[in-house]
Scaffold this active site. Sequence first.
Site, PDB file in Angstrom:
ATOM      1  N   ALA A 120       0.835  -1.208   0.000  1.00  0.00           N
ATOM      2  CA  ALA A 120       0.000   0.000   0.000  1.00  0.00           C
ATOM      3  C   ALA A 120       0.869   1.258   0.000  1.00  0.00           C
ATOM      4  O   ALA A 120       0.608   2.207  -0.728  1.00  0.00           O
ATOM      5  CB  ALA A 120      -0.933  -0.005   1.198  1.00  0.00           C
ATOM      6  N   TYR A 147       3.925   1.469  -1.066  1.00  0.00           N
ATOM      7  CA  TYR A 147       4.582   1.521  -2.372  1.00  0.00           C
ATOM      8  C   TYR A 147       3.615   2.110  -3.409  1.00  0.00           C
ATOM      9  O   TYR A 147       3.949   3.017  -4.168  1.00  0.00           O
ATOM     10  CB  TYR A 147       5.011   0.107  -2.768  1.00  0.00           C
ATOM     11  CG  TYR A 147       5.602   0.009  -4.140  1.00  0.00           C
ATOM     12  CD1 TYR A 147       4.799  -0.282  -5.232  1.00  0.00           C
ATOM     13  CD2 TYR A 147       6.960   0.202  -4.357  1.00  0.00           C
ATOM     14  CE1 TYR A 147       5.333  -0.370  -6.502  1.00  0.00           C
ATOM     15  CE2 TYR A 147       7.497   0.117  -5.619  1.00  0.00           C
ATOM     16  CZ  TYR A 147       6.682  -0.169  -6.687  1.00  0.00           C
ATOM     17  OH  TYR A 147       7.221  -0.242  -7.936  1.00  0.00           O
ATOM     18  N   SER A 191      20.729  -0.962 -19.279  1.00  0.00           N
ATOM     19  CA  SER A 191      20.428   0.237 -20.064  1.00  0.00           C
ATOM     20  C   SER A 191      21.732   0.946 -20.403  1.00  0.00           C
ATOM     21  O   SER A 191      22.806   0.510 -20.002  1.00  0.00           O
ATOM     22  CB  SER A 191      19.482   1.145 -19.300  1.00  0.00           C
ATOM     23  OG  SER A 191      20.089   1.486 -18.085  1.00  0.00           O
ATOM     24  N   LYS A 224      18.069   5.615 -31.743  1.00  0.00           N
ATOM     25  CA  LYS A 224      17.548   5.136 -30.463  1.00  0.00           C
ATOM     26  C   LYS A 224      16.029   5.197 -30.531  1.00  0.00           C
ATOM     27  O   LYS A 224      15.433   6.272 -30.402  1.00  0.00           O
ATOM     28  CB  LYS A 224      18.079   5.982 -29.311  1.00  0.00           C
ATOM     29  CG  LYS A 224      17.675   5.431 -27.951  1.00  0.00           C
ATOM     30  CD  LYS A 224      18.400   6.165 -26.844  1.00  0.00           C
ATOM     31  CE  LYS A 224      18.166   5.524 -25.489  1.00  0.00           C
ATOM     32  NZ  LYS A 224      16.770   5.448 -25.097  1.00  0.00           N
ATOM     33  N   ARG A 244      11.154  -5.856 -20.525  1.00  0.00           N
ATOM     34  CA  ARG A 244      12.397  -5.701 -19.814  1.00  0.00           C
ATOM     35  C   ARG A 244      12.232  -5.882 -18.302  1.00  0.00           C
ATOM     36  O   ARG A 244      13.094  -6.411 -17.628  1.00  0.00           O
ATOM     37  CB  ARG A 244      12.931  -4.302 -20.097  1.00  0.00           C
ATOM     38  CG  ARG A 244      14.263  -4.097 -19.540  1.00  0.00           C
ATOM     39  CD  ARG A 244      14.698  -2.705 -19.834  1.00  0.00           C
ATOM     40  NE  ARG A 244      15.125  -2.185 -18.579  1.00  0.00           N
ATOM     41  CZ  ARG A 244      16.162  -1.413 -18.413  1.00  0.00           C
ATOM     42  NH1 ARG A 244      16.811  -0.987 -19.441  1.00  0.00           N
ATOM     43  NH2 ARG A 244      16.511  -1.016 -17.235  1.00  0.00           N
ATOM     44  N   LYS A 298      21.628  11.737 -26.651  1.00  0.00           N
ATOM     45  CA  LYS A 298      20.227  12.140 -26.679  1.00  0.00           C
ATOM     46  C   LYS A 298      20.029  13.448 -27.442  1.00  0.00           C
ATOM     47  O   LYS A 298      20.868  14.346 -27.397  1.00  0.00           O
ATOM     48  CB  LYS A 298      19.696  12.312 -25.248  1.00  0.00           C
ATOM     49  CG  LYS A 298      19.875  11.102 -24.369  1.00  0.00           C
ATOM     50  CD  LYS A 298      19.106   9.900 -24.870  1.00  0.00           C
ATOM     51  CE  LYS A 298      17.629  10.033 -24.602  1.00  0.00           C
ATOM     52  NZ  LYS A 298      17.295   9.875 -23.190  1.00  0.00           N
ATOM     53  N   CYS A 321     -18.939  27.650 -21.099  1.00  0.00           N
ATOM     54  CA  CYS A 321     -20.149  26.922 -21.473  1.00  0.00           C
ATOM     55  C   CYS A 321     -21.306  27.903 -21.585  1.00  0.00           C
ATOM     56  O   CYS A 321     -21.260  28.997 -21.027  1.00  0.00           O
ATOM     57  CB  CYS A 321     -20.456  25.817 -20.464  1.00  0.00           C
ATOM     58  SG  CYS A 321     -21.047  26.386 -18.871  1.00  0.00           S
ATOM     59  N   CYS A 353     -15.288  24.772 -13.191  1.00  0.00           N
ATOM     60  CA  CYS A 353     -16.619  25.295 -13.492  1.00  0.00           C
ATOM     61  C   CYS A 353     -17.538  24.831 -12.376  1.00  0.00           C
ATOM     62  O   CYS A 353     -17.477  23.676 -11.963  1.00  0.00           O
ATOM     63  CB  CYS A 353     -17.100  24.735 -14.825  1.00  0.00           C
ATOM     64  SG  CYS A 353     -18.853  24.972 -15.117  1.00  0.00           S
ATOM     65  N   CYS A 362     -23.593  21.990 -16.436  1.00  0.00           N
ATOM     66  CA  CYS A 362     -22.715  22.539 -17.465  1.00  0.00           C
ATOM     67  C   CYS A 362     -22.633  21.553 -18.632  1.00  0.00           C
ATOM     68  O   CYS A 362     -22.253  20.406 -18.444  1.00  0.00           O
ATOM     69  CB  CYS A 362     -21.334  22.779 -16.859  1.00  0.00           C
ATOM     70  SG  CYS A 362     -20.030  23.005 -18.065  1.00  0.00           S
TER      71      CYS A 362
HETATM   72  S1  IVH Z   1      21.189  -1.489 -27.208  1.00  0.00           S
HETATM   73  C1  IVH Z   1      23.006  -2.582 -22.734  1.00  0.00           C
HETATM   74  N1  IVH Z   1      20.228  -0.268 -29.302  1.00  0.00           N
HETATM   75  O1  IVH Z   1      17.480   2.256 -25.231  1.00  0.00           O
HETATM   76  C2  IVH Z   1      21.848  -1.980 -23.410  1.00  0.00           C
HETATM   77  N2  IVH Z   1      19.108   0.043 -27.229  1.00  0.00           N
HETATM   78  O2  IVH Z   1      19.076   2.885 -22.530  1.00  0.00           O
HETATM   79  C3  IVH Z   1      21.830  -2.308 -24.858  1.00  0.00           C
HETATM   80  N3  IVH Z   1      17.091   1.428 -27.402  1.00  0.00           N
HETATM   81  O3  IVH Z   1      16.700  -0.334 -23.016  1.00  0.00           O
HETATM   82  C4  IVH Z   1      20.726  -1.633 -25.560  1.00  0.00           C
HETATM   83  N4  IVH Z   1      17.212   1.812 -29.556  1.00  0.00           N
HETATM   84  O4  IVH Z   1      15.068   0.159 -24.892  1.00  0.00           O
HETATM   85  C5  IVH Z   1      20.094  -0.480 -27.987  1.00  0.00           C
HETATM   86  N5  IVH Z   1      19.485   0.697 -31.263  1.00  0.00           N
HETATM   87  C6  IVH Z   1      19.340   0.487 -29.959  1.00  0.00           C
HETATM   88  C7  IVH Z   1      18.274   1.041 -29.223  1.00  0.00           C
HETATM   89  C8  IVH Z   1      18.199   0.800 -27.856  1.00  0.00           C
HETATM   90  C9  IVH Z   1      16.512   2.031 -28.457  1.00  0.00           C
HETATM   91  C10 IVH Z   1      16.581   1.522 -26.028  1.00  0.00           C
HETATM   92  C11 IVH Z   1      16.402   0.194 -25.327  1.00  0.00           C
HETATM   93  C12 IVH Z   1      17.307   0.225 -24.149  1.00  0.00           C
HETATM   94  C13 IVH Z   1      17.575   1.678 -23.954  1.00  0.00           C
HETATM   95  C14 IVH Z   1      18.985   1.861 -23.435  1.00  0.00           C
END
Ligand code: IVH
Length: 696
Positions: A41, A43, A89, A124, A145, A322, A418, A440, A446
């Site tokens: 709860a 959480y 990631s 990406k 994932r 990014k 309205c 409102c 309304c």
């Molecule tokens: S390789 C070790 N390739 O970005 C991780 N990831 O922050 C290897 N993503 O969880 C991931 N395009 O969901 C990889 N060409 C790409 C990607 C990609 C999108 C996403 C993916 C991953 C996150 C990584």
Amino acid sequence: MKTVADLTEAEAVEELTRLADEIARNDIAYFKEDAPVVSDADYDALKRRNAEIEARFPHLVRENSPSLRIGAERSEQFAPVEHGVPMLSLDNAFSDEDTAEFDGRVRRFLRLGDEPIAYTAEPKIDGLSCSIRYEKGELVRAATRGDGRVGEDVTANVRTISEVPRRLHGAGWPGVIEVRGEVYLGHAEFAALNEAAAAAGQKTYANPRNAAAGSLRQIDPKVTAGRPLRFFAYAWGLIDAPFAETQWEALRHLKAWGFRTTPQSRCVHGLEGLLEAYRRMEAERPHLGFDIDGVVYKVDRLDWQQRLGFVSRAPRWGIARKFPAQQARTVLEAIDIQVGRTGALTPVARLTPVTVGGVVVTNATLHNADEIARLDVRLGDTVIVQRAGDVIPQIASVVETERPKGSEPYEFPHLCPCPLATEIVRETTASGAETVVRRCSGEFACPFQRIEHLRHFVSRRAFDIEGLGEKQLNAFYDKGWVREPADIFRLARDEGRLALLRDMEGYGETSVGNLVRNIEARRTIPLDRFINALGIRHIGETTSVVLARGYHTAADFLAAMDKVADRDPAAVEELDALDQIGEAVIEAAAAYFAEDHNRRIVQDLVAELAIQDAERPKTDTAVAGKTVVFTGSLERMTRDEAKAQAERLGAKVSGSVSKKTDLVVAGPGAGSKLKTATELGIQVMTEDEWLAMVDG
Ligand code: IVH
């Protein structure tokens, strides 16, 4: 703690950061260590608070927001799947300097000379990653994932994605391979999906990524099958034999085995190659037809990747560069006030159309009156609009040097747009503090709210009346046929109006017949759906179930609510005592039932219906009062069924095993929860044993 409506933007930023940390810590305790430190709860309260703040400040939704992280949702709906190799990631780079540092780190680590390193540069993709396991070339399992170590079993849903081969093509694939990639929705598919949802009066998704996640994580694979999900492969997890020497070669194989790989990917050399690939991807971005949020760089040679390895949860061999938020300049032409279902007023900026990152933007949200004041944005101002991942654009700032002469600060209207022009009031919290939300005061009187109320009323989770979407509601509303819920049921019996309807454009014998049948089918309705359909603030689906279970019959529920509205202490206390019910629900219920017109509307509706009693939780069963955890896959019932059944029998169902757990029902594939249960000496049984016990 301040109520969400009271938070300033700066406070919201701070709190979202704190919540993200706290939730992440709990996730680790729960998922990785199987040792939750807070109750479910508590959480859930953290997650809820996070979601509420995000709902008020959609532009502050963090990229790593707990609400977007599937792993953070302890879904009971899908069986857990342990990944053969964890899904980690990537670290982020935000500038050319960050990229140069990455290249420098890699060469220092590998102790290379001057020779430029080969990297892949891949878009990406902004979707959700998925791991699909093939054995002897056959798709056997697909998982989200999750927390990286354990994901959710979405095999049936992934099988519906046409771009995912059920059987690997060609030859040369490892006997076991977890193919990894991104499930996503294209812009066109996303727009069509939202349009259809809006037309049917259903909830729309904020962006393609959320839509993809929502579509993949459907309990019913048939729903997923109806969503045009797509898939790009870009990596792999567990393999039983190596199949390539470089990432570039691996991508080629994935393609040969029947996957789509991103055609924009390149193999480049050295820092210059990395930077050039980024510029190129930026230029290509508007024309891709799907969302990308950066470029992923990977050291091409797999033996080097092996040597570079990982630091904590991210590889040393890769990084995500990014894109910055996309911005453009335009002019604010007008501010319209939209009235929401609950009467909350949202100012919307009408802009001279401008292209921001390939999308034509004509509207932007201004959130609320305080946000307008903070920006001091005025009609005719030149403004900077911004789209960041999120699809709802926002105004980032005002270019004050270009402000038209003699402009005046924007004054928020005092009257609702309205036709009733009711007075706008500032919403107050339960404790009487003013909030930033304007509302409102017309409620059901309304027309804007009424349409929204009606839309909610017929929506899938409420009365679920097929064939009665926004379009039909608007038409019936304009004719004066449907102004409140009871009218829907009256219409189904009104031969005169039905005859007129049959002659109307777009209707006919069959469609009117279907509509009447669909309405009639809902005259009998479970109590919880009835409550949810009333659209009382803070009383959504989950709370409605709690209320239905607590009051059992519609008559008892309504009698109690009338008393709560009159602030009868015993009635308030009884409501307060229900699990998960707090101040906000009590206040909302009291306010709703204190309005005479609401009471009348509800009474008229009840007169049209047969409301089914909710089952009372039992107290005389073998599991009454016990805390039960289901883990692994269940074969004779779905998770939802298992949970509902256990709750009907008076048990409490929890997602995690702790000392407080009384019983664990473990199916095939049960992992760490089963282990913890055994260690703690908790009773464990199979699904069959459970069914025998509860049936017996
Ligand atoms: S390789 C070790 N390739 O970005 C991780 N990831 O922050 C290897 N993503 O969880 C991931 N395009 O969901 C990889 N060409 C790409 C990607 C990609 C999108 C996403 C993916 C991953 C996150 C990584």
